[in-house]
Design an enzyme around this catalytic site. Structure first.
Site, mmCIF file in Angstrom:
data_model
loop_
_atom_site.group_PDB
_atom_site.id
_atom_site.type_symbol
_atom_site.label_atom_id
_atom_site.label_comp_id
_atom_site.label_asym_id
_atom_site.label_seq_id
_atom_site.Cartn_x
_atom_site.Cartn_y
_atom_site.Cartn_z
ATOM 1 N N GLU A 33 50.958 165.767 -15.625
ATOM 2 C CA GLU A 33 51.209 164.342 -15.887
ATOM 3 C C GLU A 33 52.338 163.814 -15.021
ATOM 4 O O GLU A 33 53.363 164.481 -14.866
ATOM 5 C CB GLU A 33 51.568 164.187 -17.369
ATOM 6 C CG GLU A 33 51.038 162.934 -17.988
ATOM 7 C CD GLU A 33 49.514 162.912 -18.024
ATOM 8 O OE1 GLU A 33 48.926 162.274 -17.124
ATOM 9 O OE2 GLU A 33 48.922 163.541 -18.911
ATOM 10 N N THR A 35 52.317 163.584 -11.948
ATOM 11 C CA THR A 35 52.402 164.388 -10.723
ATOM 12 C C THR A 35 51.559 163.759 -9.616
ATOM 13 O O THR A 35 51.724 164.100 -8.451
ATOM 14 C CB THR A 35 51.860 165.819 -10.969
ATOM 15 O OG1 THR A 35 50.589 165.699 -11.608
ATOM 16 C CG2 THR A 35 52.782 166.625 -11.845
ATOM 17 N N ASP A 36 50.658 162.834 -9.979
ATOM 18 C CA ASP A 36 49.664 162.394 -8.974
ATOM 19 C C ASP A 36 50.236 161.466 -7.908
ATOM 20 O O ASP A 36 49.650 161.328 -6.847
ATOM 21 C CB ASP A 36 48.399 161.806 -9.622
ATOM 22 C CG ASP A 36 48.612 160.479 -10.327
ATOM 23 O OD1 ASP A 36 49.764 160.109 -10.611
ATOM 24 O OD2 ASP A 36 47.593 159.807 -10.598
ATOM 25 N N LEU A 127 42.876 156.040 -22.482
ATOM 26 C CA LEU A 127 41.786 156.841 -21.923
ATOM 27 C C LEU A 127 41.204 156.155 -20.687
ATOM 28 O O LEU A 127 40.070 156.393 -20.296
ATOM 29 C CB LEU A 127 40.708 157.088 -22.985
ATOM 30 C CG LEU A 127 41.201 157.834 -24.230
ATOM 31 C CD1 LEU A 127 40.079 157.966 -25.259
ATOM 32 C CD2 LEU A 127 41.748 159.209 -23.894
ATOM 33 N N SER A 129 40.474 152.835 -19.837
ATOM 34 C CA SER A 129 39.389 151.861 -19.865
ATOM 35 C C SER A 129 39.417 151.002 -18.596
ATOM 36 O O SER A 129 38.368 150.599 -18.091
ATOM 37 C CB SER A 129 39.456 150.994 -21.115
ATOM 38 O OG SER A 129 40.730 150.416 -21.250
ATOM 39 N N SER A 130 40.590 150.746 -18.026
ATOM 40 C CA SER A 130 40.638 149.887 -16.843
ATOM 41 C C SER A 130 40.052 150.591 -15.614
ATOM 42 O O SER A 130 39.251 150.005 -14.883
ATOM 43 C CB SER A 130 42.057 149.389 -16.571
ATOM 44 O OG SER A 130 42.949 150.454 -16.440
ATOM 45 N N GLU A 163 43.676 148.408 -8.241
ATOM 46 C CA GLU A 163 44.670 148.494 -9.323
ATOM 47 C C GLU A 163 46.084 148.252 -8.765
ATOM 48 O O GLU A 163 46.873 147.498 -9.321
ATOM 49 C CB GLU A 163 44.576 149.881 -9.974
ATOM 50 C CG GLU A 163 45.539 150.126 -11.102
ATOM 51 C CD GLU A 163 45.005 149.711 -12.463
ATOM 52 O OE1 GLU A 163 43.855 150.031 -12.790
ATOM 53 O OE2 GLU A 163 45.757 149.051 -13.195
ATOM 54 N N ASP A 175 43.208 158.874 -12.324
ATOM 55 C CA ASP A 175 42.240 158.283 -13.253
ATOM 56 C C ASP A 175 40.936 157.952 -12.538
ATOM 57 O O ASP A 175 39.843 158.295 -12.997
ATOM 58 C CB ASP A 175 42.800 157.004 -13.882
ATOM 59 C CG ASP A 175 44.098 157.252 -14.617
ATOM 60 O OD1 ASP A 175 44.433 158.434 -14.820
ATOM 61 O OD2 ASP A 175 44.781 156.279 -14.976
HETATM 62 C C1 GLA Z 1 48.431 156.665 -15.443
HETATM 63 C C2 GLA Z 1 48.132 156.467 -13.972
HETATM 64 C C3 GLA Z 1 47.810 157.793 -13.284
HETATM 65 C C4 GLA Z 1 48.866 158.845 -13.588
HETATM 66 C C5 GLA Z 1 49.175 158.909 -15.076
HETATM 67 C C6 GLA Z 1 50.334 159.825 -15.378
HETATM 68 O O1 GLA Z 1 47.278 157.092 -16.118
HETATM 69 O O2 GLA Z 1 47.058 155.580 -13.803
HETATM 70 O O3 GLA Z 1 47.670 157.599 -11.906
HETATM 71 O O4 GLA Z 1 50.034 158.617 -12.840
HETATM 72 O O5 GLA Z 1 49.468 157.623 -15.610
HETATM 73 O O6 GLA Z 1 50.017 161.137 -15.094
#
Ligand code: GLA
Length: 389
Positions: A33, A35-36, A127, A129-130, A163, A175
Site C-alpha cells: 500500500e 508503494t505504487d 474498492l 468504483s472510480s 484521474e 487500481d
Molecule cells: C489509491 C490510489 C492507488 C494507490 C493506493 C494506495 O487507491 O488510487 O494508486 O496509491 O491508493 O496504495
C-alpha cells in the site's frame, strides 16, 4: 440483470442501432500500500463486483450519461465540445475525463454516445468504483471507435492519466492496472517501476476474503493523499543527494537504514521508511503465498497495517478500530486497511467457518466505538474489464 439494464437503456435513449454492453470490476489490494507511486510492488486483484455499462454511438457530438446509482440526477447531457472538470458534474467527471484523455493521447473521438451505467460496488467503499468507471469508459471507446491497437495496459494508463489530469487525484497505477488486467482467482504481483507483472493463483484453502467498509465519508482529492506523495518525493530528493536512485522502491531496508539520516524532515523520513519496508514486505508476502505459507502472508498483512498506522499515518480511528478488532477474532489469518486509507475499507483473510462470528463481533465493536455501522462483504476474485455483448 443485463436484460433489465438493456431495457432501461432503450427506455431512456430509444431503441435500435448497435447497443453493446460491458463490465468493469472493482479491486482490492491484498498488500503493498502506498508503494505504487514510489516505484514499488503491489499485489491487488479484481473482484466479481463492479460496474456494468450499456452504450451506443451517436451521429452527433452529444454525450448523454445516466447512472442507475445516481438516478435522481437523471440523464446528464454534455458534448464533445464541453469536456471540462466541474465539481457539480459529480460522477460524470470520470467518463468525461476518459473521453478527454483519448483526445489528449491522439485517439480522437469524433462522435458522441449514449451510456447507461450501474455499479454494485458500494460507493466510496474504497474498492475503486472510480477506476472501475474509468476502465469501463476506456473499453467502450476502444471498442466503439475501433482502436484495436490499444492494449488493456494502455487503457489502464489512460485511466490513470484521466484521474491525475482531469480529476486532480495524483493516484498511482495500481487500481487501473488491477481492474484492466484482473484474472479470476488470481492476484497480480506488479512492479510499478516497469509494469512487469505476474499472476499468482489465490487458493486459500478454507478461507475467505472479507471486506469491511468503514462508511466514513471521504473525498480523496481533499484528503492527505497528495500530501503523502509530496512527502515521499521530498524524501527521495534528499536520498538522491547521496545515492543514485529513481524511486524509493529501489532501496532495501538495509540501504535505507544506512542513509536515512540524509532525509532532513523527520516526517518525510517516516513516510519513506514505510514505502521502503512495505515494498520489501510485499515481495516477501508473495513468496510466502507461493510456498503456501498463508500464516506468514497474514502476519505480513498485519505488519503492513501497523506501518500504515504509525509511519505513514493514513489509517485513522475507523480503520484502526476495524483492524484491531479483527486481529482479536478467532480464525483471522491477517487484517489490514486497503486502498488509500483515511476511511474506505479493510481486507481480512478469515477461515470460512468463522466468517459469521467475525462479521458479528467486529461489526459490534465498530458500531459501539464509532457510533455507526460498518458493512461487510465476502468477495470473490474475478476477471478484468471486458465487453459482454
Ligand atoms: C489509491 C490510489 C492507488 C494507490 C493506493 C494506495 O487507491 O488510487 O494508486 O496509491 O491508493 O496504495
Amino acid at each position: 440483470m443485463m436484460l433489465q439494464l438493456m431495457e432501461k437503456f432503450q427506455k431512456l435513449f430509444g431503441e435500435g442501432g448497435d447497443i453493446r454492453s460491458y463490465f468493469s470490476p472493482g479491486r482490492v489490494n491484498l498488500i503493498g500500500e502506498h508503494t505504487d507511486y514510489n516505484g514499488g510492488h503491489v499485489f491487488p486483484c479484481a473482484l466479481t463486483i463492479g460496474t456494468y455499462g450499456v452504450a451506443r454511438k451517436r451521429g452527433d457530438r452529444k454525450i448523454r450519461l445516466y447512472s442507475e446509482n445516481f438516478s435522481k440526477m437523471g440523464v446528464i447531457e454534455t458534448s464533445l465540445d464541453d469536456l471540462v472538470y466541474q465539481d457539480s458534474a459529480g460522477w460524470t467527471n470520470y467518463p468525461k475525463g476518459i473521453v478527454w484523455t483519448f483526445r489528449e493521447k491522439g485517439y480522437p473521438i469524433d462522435k458522441g454516445f449514449d451510456m447507461l451505467m450501474y455499479g454494485n460496488i458500494p460507493n466510496g467503499s474504497g474498492l475503486s468504483s472510480s477506476a472501475s468507471v474509468e476502465l469501463l469508459m476506456g473499453i467502450i471507446l476502444k471498442d466503439m471507435f475501433g482502436y484495436e491497437d490499444l492494449t488493456m495496459i494502455n487503457l489502464a494508463l489512460m485511466g490513470q492519466y484521466g484521474e491525475n489530469n482531469f480529476n486532480g487525484m495524483n493516484c498511482g497505477i495500481m487500481d487501473q492496472f488491477a481492474i484492466a488486467m484482473g484474472k479470476k482467482d488470481h492476484a497480480i504481483f506488479l512492479d510499478t517501476q516497469n509494469l512487469q507483472y505476474e499472476y499468482a493463483p489465490i487458493h486459500m484453502e478454507g478461507c475467505k476474503i472479507v471486506i469491511a467498509a468503514s462508511n466514513k465519508k471521504r473525498k480523496l482529492t481533499d484528503s492527505k493523499y497528495n500530501e503523502r506523495r509530496a512527502e515521499c518525493e521530498e524524501a527521495l530528493k534528499d536520498i538522491q543527494s547521496v545515492k543514485t536512485v529513481q524511486a524509493l522502491g529501489e532501496l532495501s531496508e538495509e540501504e535505507f537504514e544506512e542513509i536515512k539520516d540524509v532525509i532532513k524532515n523527520p516526517v518525510c523520513r517516516k513516510r519513506a521508511k514505510h514505502a521502503v519496508y512495505e515494498n520489501q514486505r510485499t515481495v516477501r508476502a508473495v513468496k510466502a503465498l507461493k510456498n503456501n505459507e498463508l500464516e506468514t502472508f497474514g502476519r505480513l498483512m498485519n505488519e503492513s497495517h501497523i506501518s500504515l498506522r504509525d509511519d505513514y499515518e493514513v489509517t485513522g480511528k475507523e480503520l484502526d478500530t476495524l483492524v484491531e478488532a479483527a486481529w482479536k477474532q478467532e480464525g483471522v489469518i491477517g487484517s489490514r486497511m486497503t486502498g488509500a486509507g483515511f476511511g474506505g475499507c479493510t481486507v481480512s483473510i478469515v477461515k470460512e467457518d468463522k466468517v459469521e462470528d467475525f462479521v458479528k463481533n467486529v461489526g459490534g465493536i465498530y458500531e459501539k466505538t464509532i457510533g455507526y455501522a460498518a458493512d461487510f462483504y465476502v468477495v470473490e476474485i474475478g476477471d478484468g474489464t471486458r465487453r459482454i455483448s
